[in-house]
Design a protein around this motif. Structure first.
Motif, PDB file in Angstrom:
ATOM      1  N   ALA A 120      -5.122   1.604  -7.725  1.00 16.98           N
ATOM      2  CA  ALA A 120      -5.193   1.950  -9.143  1.00 16.98           C
ATOM      3  C   ALA A 120      -4.764   0.705  -9.920  1.00 16.98           C
ATOM      4  O   ALA A 120      -4.270  -0.245  -9.323  1.00 16.98           O
ATOM      5  N   PRO A 121      -4.910   0.688 -11.229  1.00 18.96           N
ATOM      6  CA  PRO A 121      -4.533  -0.516 -11.980  1.00 18.96           C
ATOM      7  C   PRO A 121      -3.130  -1.052 -11.678  1.00 18.96           C
ATOM      8  O   PRO A 121      -2.967  -2.256 -11.575  1.00 18.96           O
ATOM      9  N   PRO A 122      -2.092  -0.218 -11.473  1.00 19.58           N
ATOM     10  CA  PRO A 122      -0.800  -0.833 -11.188  1.00 19.58           C
ATOM     11  C   PRO A 122      -0.640  -1.304  -9.736  1.00 19.58           C
ATOM     12  O   PRO A 122       0.331  -1.972  -9.419  1.00 19.58           O
ATOM     13  N   CYS A 123      -1.558  -0.947  -8.858  1.00 20.27           N
ATOM     14  CA  CYS A 123      -1.437  -1.322  -7.440  1.00 20.27           C
ATOM     15  C   CYS A 123      -2.132  -2.660  -7.181  1.00 20.27           C
ATOM     16  O   CYS A 123      -3.328  -2.790  -7.417  1.00 20.27           O
ATOM     17  N   PRO A 124      -1.401  -3.647  -6.680  1.00 14.06           N
ATOM     18  CA  PRO A 124      -1.955  -4.990  -6.547  1.00 14.06           C
ATOM     19  C   PRO A 124      -2.706  -5.280  -5.246  1.00 14.06           C
ATOM     20  O   PRO A 124      -3.223  -6.367  -5.090  1.00 14.06           O
ATOM     21  N   THR A 125      -2.753  -4.347  -4.303  1.00  7.80           N
ATOM     22  CA  THR A 125      -3.345  -4.647  -3.001  1.00  7.80           C
ATOM     23  C   THR A 125      -4.701  -3.977  -2.840  1.00  7.80           C
ATOM     24  O   THR A 125      -4.778  -2.826  -2.426  1.00  7.80           O
ATOM     25  N   PRO A 126      -5.780  -4.668  -3.165  1.00  2.89           N
ATOM     26  CA  PRO A 126      -7.111  -4.062  -3.029  1.00  2.89           C
ATOM     27  C   PRO A 126      -7.652  -4.200  -1.609  1.00  2.89           C
ATOM     28  O   PRO A 126      -7.180  -5.023  -0.827  1.00  2.89           O
ATOM     29  N   ALA A 127      -8.639  -3.387  -1.287  1.00  3.12           N
ATOM     30  CA  ALA A 127      -9.333  -3.525  -0.018  1.00  3.12           C
ATOM     31  C   ALA A 127     -10.150  -4.810  -0.055  1.00  3.12           C
ATOM     32  O   ALA A 127     -10.556  -5.270  -1.119  1.00  3.12           O
ATOM     33  N   LEU A 186       0.836  -1.210   0.000  1.00  2.00           N
ATOM     34  CA  LEU A 186       0.000   0.000   0.000  1.00  2.00           C
ATOM     35  C   LEU A 186       0.868   1.256   0.000  1.00  2.00           C
ATOM     36  O   LEU A 186       0.536   2.246  -0.663  1.00  2.00           O
ATOM     37  N   GLN A 187       1.979   1.236   0.716  1.00  4.11           N
ATOM     38  CA  GLN A 187       2.873   2.402   0.736  1.00  4.11           C
ATOM     39  C   GLN A 187       3.511   2.629  -0.639  1.00  4.11           C
ATOM     40  O   GLN A 187       3.673   3.768  -1.072  1.00  4.11           O
ATOM     41  N   ARG A 188       3.874   1.547  -1.325  1.00  6.98           N
ATOM     42  CA  ARG A 188       4.405   1.683  -2.681  1.00  6.98           C
ATOM     43  C   ARG A 188       3.356   2.294  -3.603  1.00  6.98           C
ATOM     44  O   ARG A 188       3.657   3.154  -4.434  1.00  6.98           O
ATOM     45  N   CYS A 189       2.129   1.839  -3.455  1.00  4.04           N
ATOM     46  CA  CYS A 189       1.028   2.377  -4.262  1.00  4.04           C
ATOM     47  C   CYS A 189       0.854   3.869  -3.983  1.00  4.04           C
ATOM     48  O   CYS A 189       0.697   4.668  -4.908  1.00  4.04           O
ATOM     49  N   TYR A 190       0.926   4.243  -2.716  1.00  2.00           N
ATOM     50  CA  TYR A 190       0.760   5.651  -2.343  1.00  2.00           C
ATOM     51  C   TYR A 190       1.903   6.502  -2.896  1.00  2.00           C
ATOM     52  O   TYR A 190       1.686   7.619  -3.358  1.00  2.00           O
ATOM     53  N   SER A 191       3.116   5.969  -2.860  1.00  2.00           N
ATOM     54  CA  SER A 191       4.252   6.746  -3.357  1.00  2.00           C
ATOM     55  C   SER A 191       4.187   6.950  -4.879  1.00  2.00           C
ATOM     56  O   SER A 191       4.729   7.920  -5.397  1.00  2.00           O
ATOM     57  N   GLN A 192       3.499   6.060  -5.585  1.00  2.92           N
ATOM     58  CA  GLN A 192       3.377   6.189  -7.034  1.00  2.92           C
ATOM     59  C   GLN A 192       2.152   6.995  -7.452  1.00  2.92           C
ATOM     60  O   GLN A 192       2.184   7.713  -8.443  1.00  2.92           O
ATOM     61  N   ASN A 193       1.050   6.859  -6.685  1.00  2.90           N
ATOM     62  CA  ASN A 193      -0.229   7.448  -7.111  1.00  2.90           C
ATOM     63  C   ASN A 193      -0.789   8.481  -6.140  1.00  2.90           C
ATOM     64  O   ASN A 193      -1.859   9.036  -6.402  1.00  2.90           O
ATOM     65  N   PHE A 194      -0.150   8.671  -4.995  1.00  2.00           N
ATOM     66  CA  PHE A 194      -0.600   9.608  -3.966  1.00  2.00           C
ATOM     67  C   PHE A 194      -1.986   9.261  -3.439  1.00  2.00           C
ATOM     68  O   PHE A 194      -2.756  10.136  -3.054  1.00  2.00           O
ATOM     69  N   THR A 195      -2.307   7.992  -3.454  1.00  2.00           N
ATOM     70  CA  THR A 195      -3.568   7.512  -2.906  1.00  2.00           C
ATOM     71  C   THR A 195      -3.402   6.041  -2.535  1.00  2.00           C
ATOM     72  O   THR A 195      -2.619   5.319  -3.150  1.00  2.00           O
ATOM     73  N   TYR A 196      -4.112   5.613  -1.493  1.00  2.00           N
ATOM     74  CA  TYR A 196      -4.115   4.194  -1.128  1.00  2.00           C
ATOM     75  C   TYR A 196      -5.169   3.413  -1.906  1.00  2.00           C
ATOM     76  O   TYR A 196      -5.152   2.199  -1.925  1.00  2.00           O
ATOM     77  N   ILE A 249      -8.291  -5.609   4.770  1.00  2.00           N
ATOM     78  CA  ILE A 249      -7.742  -4.293   4.441  1.00  2.00           C
ATOM     79  C   ILE A 249      -8.920  -3.359   4.193  1.00  2.00           C
ATOM     80  O   ILE A 249      -9.766  -3.630   3.340  1.00  2.00           O
ATOM     81  N   THR A 250      -8.948  -2.270   4.952  1.00  2.00           N
ATOM     82  CA  THR A 250      -9.993  -1.263   4.814  1.00  2.00           C
ATOM     83  C   THR A 250      -9.331   0.053   4.415  1.00  2.00           C
ATOM     84  O   THR A 250      -8.364   0.468   5.056  1.00  2.00           O
ATOM     85  N   ILE A 251      -9.848   0.689   3.375  1.00  2.68           N
ATOM     86  CA  ILE A 251      -9.320   1.975   2.922  1.00  2.68           C
ATOM     87  C   ILE A 251     -10.457   2.993   3.005  1.00  2.68           C
ATOM     88  O   ILE A 251     -11.191   3.197   2.034  1.00  2.68           O
ATOM     89  N   PRO A 252     -10.631   3.638   4.196  1.00  4.03           N
ATOM     90  CA  PRO A 252     -11.755   4.563   4.360  1.00  4.03           C
ATOM     91  C   PRO A 252     -11.596   5.865   3.573  1.00  4.03           C
ATOM     92  O   PRO A 252     -12.582   6.437   3.125  1.00  4.03           O
ATOM     93  N   THR A 253     -10.357   6.345   3.432  1.00  2.46           N
ATOM     94  CA  THR A 253     -10.108   7.550   2.637  1.00  2.46           C
ATOM     95  C   THR A 253      -8.906   7.280   1.730  1.00  2.46           C
ATOM     96  O   THR A 253      -8.230   6.272   1.872  1.00  2.46           O
ATOM     97  N   ALA A 254      -8.628   8.210   0.854  1.00  2.00           N
ATOM     98  CA  ALA A 254      -7.502   8.044  -0.074  1.00  2.00           C
ATOM     99  C   ALA A 254      -6.153   8.126   0.634  1.00  2.00           C
ATOM    100  O   ALA A 254      -5.134   7.729   0.080  1.00  2.00           O
ATOM    101  N   THR A 255      -6.150   8.614   1.894  1.00  2.00           N
ATOM    102  CA  THR A 255      -4.877   8.800   2.598  1.00  2.00           C
ATOM    103  C   THR A 255      -4.751   7.953   3.860  1.00  2.00           C
ATOM    104  O   THR A 255      -3.803   8.133   4.623  1.00  2.00           O
ATOM    105  N   THR A 256      -5.680   7.046   4.105  1.00  2.00           N
ATOM    106  CA  THR A 256      -5.600   6.199   5.291  1.00  2.00           C
ATOM    107  C   THR A 256      -6.014   4.767   4.950  1.00  2.00           C
ATOM    108  O   THR A 256      -6.788   4.540   4.026  1.00  2.00           O
ATOM    109  N   TYR A 257      -5.486   3.849   5.721  1.00  3.14           N
ATOM    110  CA  TYR A 257      -5.911   2.451   5.610  1.00  3.14           C
ATOM    111  C   TYR A 257      -5.803   1.803   6.988  1.00  3.14           C
ATOM    112  O   TYR A 257      -5.105   2.286   7.873  1.00  3.14           O
ATOM    113  N   THR A 258      -6.497   0.701   7.142  1.00  4.99           N
ATOM    114  CA  THR A 258      -6.419  -0.123   8.339  1.00  4.99           C
ATOM    115  C   THR A 258      -6.334  -1.568   7.891  1.00  4.99           C
ATOM    116  O   THR A 258      -7.139  -2.022   7.070  1.00  4.99           O
ATOM    117  N   ILE A 259      -5.363  -2.286   8.424  1.00  4.39           N
ATOM    118  CA  ILE A 259      -5.227  -3.710   8.149  1.00  4.39           C
ATOM    119  C   ILE A 259      -5.450  -4.430   9.475  1.00  4.39           C
ATOM    120  O   ILE A 259      -4.827  -4.094  10.478  1.00  4.39           O
TER     121      ILE A 259
END
Length: 147
Positions: free
Chosen positions: A72-79, A59-69, A93-103
């Motif tokens: 997106a298509p290149p991000c392999p970790t869905p909620a 999820l952190q890699r996804c955020y560093s590439q897309n600025f959102t958790y 995995i819960t993604i309540p907002t584009a900038t937060t997640y809870t696992i």
């Protein structure tokens, strides 16, 4: 000449010797089996914590590439909910907002369902790790301590 009769004792163990041996083995088993079971439960906790940390890294890699958790298509970790690689935990995995997640992780199978000190694990997008015991008390140091 008188022959002295000798009674030859058979080779083997007496009943008392066998019962003492069985008693000692029973005492050792009574001590070793619970200790071994606790060790197995403790070592299986890494199934949850390592899976959660790997998902957090993805999820952190996804955020560093897309600025959102949000995946997106290149991000392999869905909620959603999956099973850990060892099959002992349900990972959500819960993604309540584009900038937060809870696992979070909860035990699925034995022996982890009997792990009273570590009934649930949580990892937040801030890096905060927490865990609750079966009574709802904080057990973070016990459960995440080996990480």
């Amino acid at each position: 000449m008188q022959r002295k009769a000798t009674v030859r004792r058979g080779a083997g163990f007496t009943l008392v010797e066998l019962m003492v041996t069985v008693g000692i083995v029973g005492i050792l088993a009574a001590i070793a089996i619970p200790a071994y079971s606790a060790f197995v439960r403790q070592s299986n906790r890494t199934d949850a914590t390592r899976t959660m940390l790997a998902d957090a890294q993805a999820l952190q890699r996804c955020y560093s590439q897309n600025f959102t958790y949000t995946p997106a298509p290149p991000c392999p970790t869905p909620a959603g909910t999956t099973t850990s690689p060892g099959g002992f935990y349900s990972i959500t995995i819960t993604i309540p907002t584009a900038t937060t997640y809870t696992i979070s992780a909860t035990p699925l199978t034995t022996p982890q369902t009997a792990d009273k000190p570590c009934k649930s694990f949580t990892l937040l997008s801030t890096g905060q790790q927490s865990s609750l015991d079966s009574g709802g008390a904080d057990s973070t140091k016990t459960c995440w301590g080996s990480q």
